[in-house]
Scaffold this motif. Structure first.
Motif, PDB file in Angstrom:
ATOM      1  N   LEU A  57       0.839  -1.207   0.000  1.00 32.58           N
ATOM      2  CA  LEU A  57       0.000   0.000   0.000  1.00 32.58           C
ATOM      3  C   LEU A  57       0.873   1.254   0.000  1.00 32.58           C
ATOM      4  CD1 LEU A  57      -2.972  -0.783   2.419  1.00 32.58           C
ATOM      5  CD2 LEU A  57      -3.121  -0.171  -0.002  1.00 32.58           C
ATOM      6  N   GLY A  58       1.889   1.251   0.848  1.00 34.50           N
ATOM      7  CA  GLY A  58       2.787   2.400   0.895  1.00 34.50           C
ATOM      8  C   GLY A  58       3.483   2.641  -0.431  1.00 34.50           C
ATOM      9  N   LEU A  59       3.942   1.572  -1.060  1.00 36.93           N
ATOM     10  CA  LEU A  59       4.613   1.709  -2.357  1.00 36.93           C
ATOM     11  C   LEU A  59       3.652   2.215  -3.424  1.00 36.93           C
ATOM     12  CD1 LEU A  59       6.721  -1.578  -2.276  1.00 36.93           C
ATOM     13  CD2 LEU A  59       7.589   0.759  -2.019  1.00 36.93           C
ATOM     14  N   GLY A  60       2.440   1.678  -3.415  1.00 39.30           N
ATOM     15  CA  GLY A  60       1.458   2.090  -4.416  1.00 39.30           C
ATOM     16  C   GLY A  60       0.988   3.516  -4.233  1.00 39.30           C
ATOM     17  N   VAL A  61       0.736   3.898  -2.994  1.00 38.73           N
ATOM     18  CA  VAL A  61       0.247   5.247  -2.704  1.00 38.73           C
ATOM     19  C   VAL A  61       1.304   6.296  -3.028  1.00 38.73           C
ATOM     20  CG1 VAL A  61      -0.418   6.773  -0.781  1.00 38.73           C
ATOM     21  CG2 VAL A  61      -1.478   4.551  -1.016  1.00 38.73           C
ATOM     22  N   SER A  62       2.573   5.925  -2.922  1.00 35.66           N
ATOM     23  CA  SER A  62       3.642   6.896  -3.200  1.00 35.66           C
ATOM     24  C   SER A  62       3.529   7.454  -4.612  1.00 35.66           C
ATOM     25  CB  SER A  62       5.008   6.248  -3.010  1.00 35.66           C
ATOM     26  OG  SER A  62       5.329   5.422  -4.118  1.00 35.66           O
ATOM     27  N   GLY A  63       3.069   6.621  -5.541  1.00 32.02           N
ATOM     28  CA  GLY A  63       2.949   7.057  -6.920  1.00 32.02           C
ATOM     29  C   GLY A  63       4.274   7.180  -7.656  1.00 32.02           C
ATOM     30  N   ILE A  64       5.363   6.797  -7.005  1.00 33.14           N
ATOM     31  CA  ILE A  64       6.683   6.890  -7.633  1.00 33.14           C
ATOM     32  C   ILE A  64       6.854   5.698  -8.570  1.00 33.14           C
ATOM     33  CG2 ILE A  64       9.168   6.903  -7.218  1.00 33.14           C
ATOM     34  CD1 ILE A  64       8.525   8.188  -4.466  1.00 33.14           C
TER      35      ILE A  64
END
Length: 128
Positions: A57-64
């Protein structure tokens, strides 16, 4: 939303659902449904899924965009590691040969995150 983010959020939904399902199975199945020591194994498999839901979730939400090279292998590795653990715990088919591949892929994904973080200043523009 890019395809990689949708895929990661899809994994998150599936992993979250499976983690809750494994917790319910661990709480309600009779002892004979498990190998000896299988109930704690099942619990650890569910925990592995849920912790990786949070990470993904953290990786996806970052949008990087560069983080897709961390998130996608992490999701695949989590599946390949958790499936054999759960299958063994519940007396399912023997797919233990997948666990080393899944564990290695998951560890490499975590190390890739560390490398990207350490060198982010060198390619800041390409990470967005």
């Amino acid at each position: 939303m890019p395809v990689w983010q949708r895929a990661i959020f899809c994994f998150c939904g599936i992993f979250g659902c499976l983690a809750v399902m494994l917790a319910a199975l661990g709480a309600h199945l009779p002892d004979q449904a498990f190998i000896p020591g299988g109930r704690p194994m099942l619990s650890r498999g569910g925990e592995m899924l849920m912790w990786h839901v949070l990470a993904l979730l953290g990786l996806g939400v970052s949008g990087i965009a560069a983080l897709r090279w961390v998130a996608l292998p992490m999701a695949a590795g989590t599946v390949l590691f958790t499936l054999p653990v759960v299958s063994l715990a519940l007396k399912g088919p023997n797919v233990a040969f997948l666990a080393p591949f899944g564990g290695t892929l998951t560890m490499l994904a975590w190390l890739s995150l560390a490398v990207l973080a350490c060198f982010a200043h060198r390619f800041r523009r390409s990470m967005t």
